[in-house]
Design a protein around this motif. Sequence first.
Motif, PDB file in Angstrom:
ATOM      1  N   VAL A  99       0.852  -1.198   0.000  1.00  0.00           N
ATOM      2  CA  VAL A  99       0.000   0.000   0.000  1.00  0.00           C
ATOM      3  C   VAL A  99       0.885   1.245   0.000  1.00  0.00           C
ATOM      4  O   VAL A  99       0.672   2.179  -0.776  1.00  0.00           O
ATOM      5  CB  VAL A  99      -0.948   0.006   1.231  1.00  0.00           C
ATOM      6  CG1 VAL A  99      -1.630   1.362   1.385  1.00  0.00           C
ATOM      7  CG2 VAL A  99      -2.000  -1.076   1.095  1.00  0.00           C
ATOM      8  N   GLY A 100       1.914   1.227   0.868  1.00  0.00           N
ATOM      9  CA  GLY A 100       2.835   2.356   0.946  1.00  0.00           C
ATOM     10  C   GLY A 100       3.535   2.596  -0.380  1.00  0.00           C
ATOM     11  O   GLY A 100       3.662   3.729  -0.846  1.00  0.00           O
ATOM     12  N   LEU A 101       3.942   1.492  -1.013  1.00  0.00           N
ATOM     13  CA  LEU A 101       4.673   1.589  -2.277  1.00  0.00           C
ATOM     14  C   LEU A 101       3.768   2.120  -3.395  1.00  0.00           C
ATOM     15  O   LEU A 101       4.171   2.994  -4.171  1.00  0.00           O
ATOM     16  CB  LEU A 101       5.201   0.198  -2.650  1.00  0.00           C
ATOM     17  CG  LEU A 101       6.421   0.170  -3.548  1.00  0.00           C
ATOM     18  CD1 LEU A 101       7.609   0.813  -2.875  1.00  0.00           C
ATOM     19  CD2 LEU A 101       6.746  -1.260  -3.947  1.00  0.00           C
ATOM     20  N   CYS A 102       2.535   1.605  -3.435  1.00  0.00           N
ATOM     21  CA  CYS A 102       1.586   2.071  -4.462  1.00  0.00           C
ATOM     22  C   CYS A 102       1.288   3.555  -4.257  1.00  0.00           C
ATOM     23  O   CYS A 102       1.253   4.324  -5.226  1.00  0.00           O
ATOM     24  CB  CYS A 102       0.274   1.277  -4.387  1.00  0.00           C
ATOM     25  SG  CYS A 102       0.464  -0.397  -4.945  1.00  0.00           S
ATOM     26  N   PRO A 157      11.469   8.689  -0.465  1.00  0.00           N
ATOM     27  CA  PRO A 157      11.769   7.776   0.643  1.00  0.00           C
ATOM     28  C   PRO A 157      10.940   8.068   1.876  1.00  0.00           C
ATOM     29  O   PRO A 157      10.615   7.164   2.643  1.00  0.00           O
ATOM     30  CB  PRO A 157      13.251   8.024   0.922  1.00  0.00           C
ATOM     31  CG  PRO A 157      13.525   9.368   0.365  1.00  0.00           C
ATOM     32  CD  PRO A 157      12.616   9.543  -0.785  1.00  0.00           C
ATOM     33  N   VAL A 158      10.578   9.331   2.042  1.00  0.00           N
ATOM     34  CA  VAL A 158       9.789   9.697   3.225  1.00  0.00           C
ATOM     35  C   VAL A 158       8.396   9.075   3.128  1.00  0.00           C
ATOM     36  O   VAL A 158       7.820   8.615   4.100  1.00  0.00           O
ATOM     37  CB  VAL A 158       9.693  11.227   3.379  1.00  0.00           C
ATOM     38  CG1 VAL A 158       8.958  11.602   4.640  1.00  0.00           C
ATOM     39  CG2 VAL A 158      11.084  11.825   3.372  1.00  0.00           C
ATOM     40  N   TYR A 159       7.856   9.049   1.900  1.00  0.00           N
ATOM     41  CA  TYR A 159       6.550   8.426   1.718  1.00  0.00           C
ATOM     42  C   TYR A 159       6.602   6.953   2.098  1.00  0.00           C
ATOM     43  O   TYR A 159       5.738   6.436   2.779  1.00  0.00           O
ATOM     44  CB  TYR A 159       6.091   8.539   0.262  1.00  0.00           C
ATOM     45  CG  TYR A 159       5.663   9.926  -0.143  1.00  0.00           C
ATOM     46  CD1 TYR A 159       5.080  10.781   0.782  1.00  0.00           C
ATOM     47  CD2 TYR A 159       5.820  10.378  -1.435  1.00  0.00           C
ATOM     48  CE1 TYR A 159       4.680  12.056   0.411  1.00  0.00           C
ATOM     49  CE2 TYR A 159       5.427  11.643  -1.809  1.00  0.00           C
ATOM     50  CZ  TYR A 159       4.860  12.477  -0.880  1.00  0.00           C
ATOM     51  OH  TYR A 159       4.470  13.717  -1.246  1.00  0.00           O
ATOM     52  N   VAL A 160       7.637   6.290   1.593  1.00  0.00           N
ATOM     53  CA  VAL A 160       7.721   4.842   1.829  1.00  0.00           C
ATOM     54  C   VAL A 160       7.927   4.549   3.311  1.00  0.00           C
ATOM     55  O   VAL A 160       7.131   3.862   3.944  1.00  0.00           O
ATOM     56  CB  VAL A 160       8.880   4.213   1.013  1.00  0.00           C
ATOM     57  CG1 VAL A 160       9.005   2.740   1.335  1.00  0.00           C
ATOM     58  CG2 VAL A 160       8.639   4.406  -0.464  1.00  0.00           C
ATOM     59  N   PHE A 161       8.988   5.109   3.864  1.00  0.00           N
ATOM     60  CA  PHE A 161       9.322   4.746   5.241  1.00  0.00           C
ATOM     61  C   PHE A 161       8.556   5.582   6.248  1.00  0.00           C
ATOM     62  O   PHE A 161       8.238   5.105   7.329  1.00  0.00           O
ATOM     63  CB  PHE A 161      10.832   4.873   5.452  1.00  0.00           C
ATOM     64  CG  PHE A 161      11.586   3.978   4.532  1.00  0.00           C
ATOM     65  CD1 PHE A 161      11.474   2.603   4.659  1.00  0.00           C
ATOM     66  CD2 PHE A 161      12.356   4.490   3.511  1.00  0.00           C
ATOM     67  CE1 PHE A 161      12.140   1.765   3.784  1.00  0.00           C
ATOM     68  CE2 PHE A 161      13.017   3.660   2.633  1.00  0.00           C
ATOM     69  CZ  PHE A 161      12.917   2.300   2.773  1.00  0.00           C
ATOM     70  N   GLY A 162       8.275   6.829   5.868  1.00  0.00           N
ATOM     71  CA  GLY A 162       7.530   7.696   6.776  1.00  0.00           C
ATOM     72  C   GLY A 162       6.166   7.120   7.100  1.00  0.00           C
ATOM     73  O   GLY A 162       5.746   7.113   8.252  1.00  0.00           O
ATOM     74  N   GLY A 163       5.463   6.606   6.082  1.00  0.00           N
ATOM     75  CA  GLY A 163       4.141   6.018   6.314  1.00  0.00           C
ATOM     76  C   GLY A 163       4.229   4.872   7.306  1.00  0.00           C
ATOM     77  O   GLY A 163       3.457   4.797   8.260  1.00  0.00           O
ATOM     78  N   PHE A 164       5.198   4.040   7.070  1.00  0.00           N
ATOM     79  CA  PHE A 164       5.392   2.899   7.959  1.00  0.00           C
ATOM     80  C   PHE A 164       5.708   3.364   9.376  1.00  0.00           C
ATOM     81  O   PHE A 164       5.167   2.872  10.359  1.00  0.00           O
ATOM     82  CB  PHE A 164       6.539   2.036   7.409  1.00  0.00           C
ATOM     83  CG  PHE A 164       6.944   0.931   8.323  1.00  0.00           C
ATOM     84  CD1 PHE A 164       8.140   0.989   9.007  1.00  0.00           C
ATOM     85  CD2 PHE A 164       6.126  -0.169   8.513  1.00  0.00           C
ATOM     86  CE1 PHE A 164       8.506  -0.016   9.862  1.00  0.00           C
ATOM     87  CE2 PHE A 164       6.486  -1.188   9.364  1.00  0.00           C
ATOM     88  CZ  PHE A 164       7.683  -1.102  10.046  1.00  0.00           C
ATOM     89  N   ASP A 165       6.576   4.365   9.464  1.00  0.00           N
ATOM     90  CA  ASP A 165       7.002   4.842  10.775  1.00  0.00           C
ATOM     91  C   ASP A 165       5.876   5.517  11.542  1.00  0.00           C
ATOM     92  O   ASP A 165       5.705   5.296  12.736  1.00  0.00           O
ATOM     93  CB  ASP A 165       8.169   5.824  10.633  1.00  0.00           C
ATOM     94  CG  ASP A 165       9.359   5.156   9.989  1.00  0.00           C
ATOM     95  OD1 ASP A 165       9.519   3.952  10.215  1.00  0.00           O
ATOM     96  OD2 ASP A 165      10.086   5.819   9.258  1.00  0.00           O
ATOM     97  N   ILE A 166       5.102   6.350  10.821  1.00  0.00           N
ATOM     98  CA  ILE A 166       3.995   7.033  11.501  1.00  0.00           C
ATOM     99  C   ILE A 166       3.004   5.996  12.025  1.00  0.00           C
ATOM    100  O   ILE A 166       2.548   6.058  13.162  1.00  0.00           O
ATOM    101  CB  ILE A 166       3.297   8.027  10.543  1.00  0.00           C
ATOM    102  CG1 ILE A 166       4.237   9.193  10.255  1.00  0.00           C
ATOM    103  CG2 ILE A 166       2.004   8.567  11.150  1.00  0.00           C
ATOM    104  CD1 ILE A 166       3.806  10.066   9.091  1.00  0.00           C
ATOM    105  N   ALA A 167       2.716   5.023  11.172  1.00  0.00           N
ATOM    106  CA  ALA A 167       1.787   3.958  11.578  1.00  0.00           C
ATOM    107  C   ALA A 167       2.300   3.254  12.822  1.00  0.00           C
ATOM    108  O   ALA A 167       1.572   3.013  13.780  1.00  0.00           O
ATOM    109  CB  ALA A 167       1.625   2.960  10.442  1.00  0.00           C
ATOM    110  N   LEU A 168       3.559   2.960  12.799  1.00  0.00           N
ATOM    111  CA  LEU A 168       4.156   2.218  13.910  1.00  0.00           C
ATOM    112  C   LEU A 168       4.147   3.039  15.199  1.00  0.00           C
ATOM    113  O   LEU A 168       3.769   2.549  16.265  1.00  0.00           O
ATOM    114  CB  LEU A 168       5.587   1.848  13.546  1.00  0.00           C
ATOM    115  CG  LEU A 168       6.111   0.696  14.362  1.00  0.00           C
ATOM    116  CD1 LEU A 168       5.532  -0.598  13.836  1.00  0.00           C
ATOM    117  CD2 LEU A 168       7.601   0.663  14.313  1.00  0.00           C
TER     118      LEU A 168
END
Lengths: 331, 141
Positions: free
Chosen positions: A172-175, A305-316
Amino acid sequence: MRNNLTALPKSERNEIIREVQGHIEDHLLQSQSNSAIHAVREVLNQLGDPVEYANQIVAINYGELVEKGDWKAHSQSFFKEMSLPFGLAVLIEFILMMANTLGLHRETLFLSNTSLGDTLTVLLLSIPAIIVIIIPTASSISIGVVFARFLNLKENPQILHSPKLWIQVTLVGLCATILTFSINEIVVPFSNHQTVKTVRQILEKNNMELLPYKQSPREISSWKLYSALEKGQYKDKELEARKDLHYKFSLPLMGLLFAFIGAFSGIIAATNFFNHLLLYIIFAGVGPVILFYLFFMTSASAWLPVYVFGGFDIALLFTLFTAKPYTTLDY
Amino acid sequence: MHSKELKKWIAQIRKGSLDLCILALINKQTQYSFELIQNLKKIDDLIVTEGTIYPLLNRLQSAGLIQSFWAESTSGPPRKYYSMTDKGKELLEQMIGEWNKFSRALDQILEWSQVDGSEGTENDQPIPIQVEKQPHSSSKV
């Protein structure tokens, strides 16, 4: 209860509701109370908090899901849980961003000779840029909400440790990233150019003095901007400085983001071993680096990169800080 | 004074034994949830919140220990009946065996601790080298 069972298939959800309805009817048939309202209150009190046991049923369902390892069911459950917070986040952000666009162009749009058509054109042309902001933020928020919900399921939050869920979240993050990147590179420069044209036409209609047209960096894609900067077509010291900083620091900072936020958080989540204070220190340390990185970027597309990892990080982060400890079920 | 701890402890015991009670009742007779709850309520203090039975039934069914079917009723709404599966019967048998073993062991300990209420002879007791620290006490030892 129905609202909290949305993760289950409709037939199963209806069956559970039907069973509880049967329980209430049976209780009312046997009740010796003279007041119907009193009898209903009595049975509802005895049944307890419907949200709590709806959550328990959902947790059991997810436990089963993880055991069976069904990809389709994983994705259905995840997207069902995600759809409502995603929709709400999109709606709220859209309204706020539209209001922001109106505010930005207020001096032009509220002139006497500005037609409704012109105003609508400017608003419509701002939609691609709004989408670029909405997609990653709404995805991050809704993923965070889903994770928080999974953690709050009291008995079986194993779903959080399911690789099939993690793979889907990453996808989802990647898309979201690819879509945002494409819109930002292809559509946004075009719509920005059209906006500039429309605004100049409005100013002309209102007999206002126009400065000679000069293409703004926002009207071309970041790749073209880089190339223009390389060729020295833009004599803008600030842009030049940003470009240099970006070249020098973007790659190592991307590495830092990945290693210290994405990967580290992933390891913490996977091992279920985390300490809020430790996490806070890491984020407090890396936070200024991220801000520095974002501040000196030449274009929003470098947010990749912020979109990819940032999304994951915020979620976490959201899940970790909203997590409730396990409690004993009140039998 | 200890009511909170006692409640927690009772909740833990209930939580641990409710599966066994439900399986035993369903094994005795196929029954629907409301009937099952009424049967559980006949035994004092075994159940407080009726709603907690539904997730439990759901869990037992997901684990393949019980199965369900809907049937019309002449005296009320349609009911979802629960019956045992072979897997459930087998597990129940094992659970009862384990429960009996545990219960006998617990009885033995409680009997032994209450033989005469004495704490042994003075020579048997360890001599503290420090004054015992009181819980929640701010005084220094």
